[in-house]
Design a protein around this motif. Structure first.
Motif, short mmCIF file in Angstrom:
data_model
loop_
_atom_site.label_atom_id
_atom_site.label_comp_id
_atom_site.label_asym_id
_atom_site.label_seq_id
_atom_site.Cartn_x
_atom_site.Cartn_y
_atom_site.Cartn_z
N GLU A 90 0.86 -1.19 0.00
CA GLU A 90 0.00 0.00 0.00
C GLU A 90 0.89 1.23 0.00
O GLU A 90 1.94 1.23 0.65
CB GLU A 90 -0.88 0.06 1.26
N TRP A 91 0.45 2.28 -0.69
CA TRP A 91 1.26 3.49 -0.76
C TRP A 91 0.45 4.77 -0.87
O TRP A 91 0.99 5.85 -0.73
CB TRP A 91 2.24 3.40 -1.94
N GLU A 92 -0.84 4.71 -1.10
CA GLU A 92 -1.60 5.92 -1.39
C GLU A 92 -1.81 6.82 -0.18
O GLU A 92 -1.69 8.03 -0.28
CB GLU A 92 -2.93 5.55 -2.03
N ASN A 93 -2.15 6.26 0.97
CA ASN A 93 -2.38 7.07 2.17
C ASN A 93 -1.42 6.73 3.29
O ASN A 93 -1.38 7.44 4.30
CB ASN A 93 -3.82 6.87 2.67
N ARG A 94 -0.69 5.67 3.10
CA ARG A 94 0.30 5.20 4.06
C ARG A 94 1.22 4.24 3.32
O ARG A 94 0.91 3.81 2.21
CB ARG A 94 -0.39 4.48 5.23
N ALA A 130 -2.48 11.80 3.23
CA ALA A 130 -2.25 11.14 1.94
C ALA A 130 -0.74 11.14 1.73
O ALA A 130 -0.04 12.05 2.18
CB ALA A 130 -2.94 11.88 0.81
N SER A 131 -0.25 10.12 1.08
CA SER A 131 1.19 10.05 0.82
C SER A 131 1.60 11.20 -0.10
O SER A 131 0.87 11.54 -1.04
CB SER A 131 1.55 8.72 0.18
N ALA A 133 3.58 13.40 -3.02
CA ALA A 133 3.86 13.12 -4.43
C ALA A 133 5.21 12.45 -4.65
O ALA A 133 5.36 11.64 -5.55
CB ALA A 133 3.76 14.41 -5.24
N PHE A 136 4.99 8.66 -4.84
CA PHE A 136 4.43 8.21 -6.12
C PHE A 136 5.49 8.29 -7.21
O PHE A 136 5.61 7.40 -8.05
CB PHE A 136 3.20 9.03 -6.49
N VAL A 141 4.45 5.69 -10.27
CA VAL A 141 3.00 5.62 -10.49
C VAL A 141 2.45 7.04 -10.43
O VAL A 141 2.98 7.90 -9.73
CB VAL A 141 2.28 4.71 -9.47
N ALA A 143 0.35 10.17 -9.29
CA ALA A 143 -0.27 10.61 -8.04
C ALA A 143 -1.75 10.82 -8.28
O ALA A 143 -2.15 11.22 -9.38
CB ALA A 143 0.39 11.90 -7.56
N PRO A 144 -2.58 10.56 -7.27
CA PRO A 144 -4.03 10.74 -7.44
C PRO A 144 -4.42 12.19 -7.62
O PRO A 144 -3.75 13.09 -7.27
CB PRO A 144 -4.62 10.17 -6.17
#
Length: 144
Positions: A90-94, A130-131, A133, A136, A141, A143-144
């Motif tokens: 997992e990497w998006e928020n943690r 949120a993680s 930039a 990412f 990948v 970034a959202p």
């Protein structure tokens, strides 16, 4: 039965030998030393993606571990060669990393573990929800 998960794109493996100073009075690796083994695997993984602790600090973020879970399946003994595997899941928020510690010769699982880290702005001391930039970017990948 455990459902197989898809392998991560980001993983690293390190082989090491159990040293005498890691043993407890029962002549097996003291349970607390597995945390050190996780750190060895995690550092290899972070080096591999180009975002080790020094690079994290330079980017303006600290990534403290906020949760750690370990599950022991078998003992490690003096002189045994271990294979330490770490993978980002997992990497998006943690940043969640799963680990597998196994006997290097047989592949027998000795320990499974997970750590969770969150980004903290080093200037404000505030936790990021949120993680950033930069993570990412390092993972390649969007970034959202």
């Amino acid at each position: 039965m455990r459902k197989a998960k898809a392998p991560s794109r980001w993983w690293a493996e390190v082989e090491m030998q159990v040293q005498f100073f890691d043993l407890d009075p029962m002549q097996i690796v003291w349970h607390g030393n597995y945390v050190k083994y996780l750190e060895v695997a995690r550092c290899a993984l972070l080096d591999q993606i180009g975002y080790n602790y020094e690079q994290m600090k330079e980017s303006g973020y600290a990534w403290p571990i906020i949760e750690m879970n370990l599950r022991y399946a078998g003992p490690a003994t003096f002189g045994q060669r271990l294979l330490l595997r770490a993978e980002i899941v997992e990497w998006e928020n943690r940043l969640r990393i799963d680990y597998l510690i196994s006997d290097a010769a047989s592949g027998k699982r000795l320990n499974r573990a997970t750590t969770t880290q969150v980004a903290v702005d080093v200037h404000s001391g505030e936790m990021c929800f949120a993680s950033p930039a930069i993570l990412f970017e390092k993972l390649g990948v969007p970034a959202p």
